[in-house]
Enzyme design. Sequence first.
Site, short mmCIF file in Angstrom:
data_model
loop_
_atom_site.label_atom_id
_atom_site.label_comp_id
_atom_site.label_asym_id
_atom_site.label_seq_id
_atom_site.Cartn_x
_atom_site.Cartn_y
_atom_site.Cartn_z
CE LYS A 41 8.05 -7.49 -7.20
NZ LYS A 41 7.64 -8.87 -7.90
CD GLU A 97 -0.32 1.78 -4.05
OE1 GLU A 97 0.69 1.55 -4.87
OE2 GLU A 97 -0.73 1.12 -3.16
CG ASP A 98 0.11 0.62 -8.18
OD1 ASP A 98 -0.64 0.75 -7.32
OD2 ASP A 98 0.42 -0.50 -8.65
CG ASP A 101 -9.30 -2.31 -6.47
OD1 ASP A 101 -10.03 -1.71 -7.16
OD2 ASP A 101 -8.91 -3.28 -6.02
CE LYS A 129 -9.22 -0.95 -10.90
NZ LYS A 129 -9.24 -2.32 -11.00
CG PHE A 151 -7.26 -6.32 -13.72
CD1 PHE A 151 -7.30 -6.25 -12.21
CD2 PHE A 151 -6.28 -6.61 -14.40
CE1 PHE A 151 -6.13 -6.51 -11.67
CE2 PHE A 151 -4.89 -6.96 -13.73
CZ PHE A 151 -4.77 -6.95 -12.43
CB VAL A 152 -5.85 -0.59 -15.59
CG1 VAL A 152 -6.93 -0.21 -16.24
CG2 VAL A 152 -5.71 -0.25 -14.22
NE ARG A 164 5.10 -5.70 -11.33
CZ ARG A 164 4.20 -5.60 -10.37
NH1 ARG A 164 3.62 -4.57 -10.41
NH2 ARG A 164 3.98 -6.56 -9.77
P1 IMP Z 1 -6.37 -1.95 -2.20
O1 IMP Z 1 -6.59 -0.56 -2.77
O2 IMP Z 1 -5.79 -2.27 -1.01
O3 IMP Z 1 -7.51 -2.81 -2.74
O4 IMP Z 1 -5.30 -2.42 -3.27
C1 IMP Z 1 -4.60 -1.77 -4.27
C2 IMP Z 1 -3.58 -2.80 -5.05
O5 IMP Z 1 -4.28 -3.80 -5.50
C3 IMP Z 1 -2.87 -1.98 -6.02
O6 IMP Z 1 -1.74 -1.38 -5.17
C4 IMP Z 1 -2.68 -2.85 -7.01
O7 IMP Z 1 -1.17 -3.77 -6.70
C5 IMP Z 1 -3.52 -3.83 -6.88
N1 IMP Z 1 -4.66 -3.57 -7.77
C6 IMP Z 1 -5.82 -3.00 -8.03
N2 IMP Z 1 -6.55 -2.78 -9.00
C7 IMP Z 1 -5.79 -3.29 -10.06
C8 IMP Z 1 -5.85 -3.20 -11.26
O8 IMP Z 1 -6.77 -2.71 -12.01
N3 IMP Z 1 -4.50 -3.71 -12.07
C9 IMP Z 1 -3.63 -4.09 -11.62
N4 IMP Z 1 -3.36 -3.92 -10.19
C10 IMP Z 1 -4.64 -3.75 -9.63
MG MG Z 2 0.36 -1.40 -5.54
#
Ligand code: IMP
Ligand code: MG
Length: 174
Positions: A41, A97-98, A101, A129, A151-152, A164
Amino acid sequence: MADKIRVLLSEEEVNRRISEIAGQISLDYEGKELHLICILKGGVFFTCELAKRLTVPVSLDFMSVSSYGDDTKSSGVVRIVKDLDESLKDKDVLIVEDIIDSGRTLSYLMEVLKQRGPASIRLCTLLDKPERRVKKQVKVDYTCFTIPDEFVVGYGLDYAQKYRNLPYIGVVEF
Ligand code: IMP
Ligand code: MG
């Protein structure tokens, strides 16, 4: 009780940067049509703001994914909760993508979507990040902001499904 949220990136800063990135993407895809894939989302607010500012013809599709298992089992396997409605065959695809991470979600998703025969596939993220990256092979083509390991929330990003809808990006002060 309400959490305390410190503003990291104001609404003005975020919107200004999205306009810049949209300008760059519009130039890069001049003469082409762009197929945007919004990752639900969290990507929804960014996708809308980005799409409004693109000057090339745009189509939209949505996908929802969730990571399998817990953090301790870093299998990198991602479950597709809602798949795309349309085929990617011969399309110029941009994944929106938002936040990137660990990179697990996107490294898996890129591999899956590349199999579907797009003409091209690129990745655009609102936030990155890099300190947290586990999957170093994830190549991000367009990044609005690189942020420290905090954490944002806001602009689509949640903390336990809340915040959100904040129009800016903030850090939850636990
Ligand atoms: P990754 O890159 O597979 O570790 O996961 C990324 C997902 O983790 C993102 O799409 C977010 O849904 C969630 N996520 C990672 N860091 C944050 C944050 O700082 N705030 C909120 N959601 C986060
Ligand atoms: Mg996401």
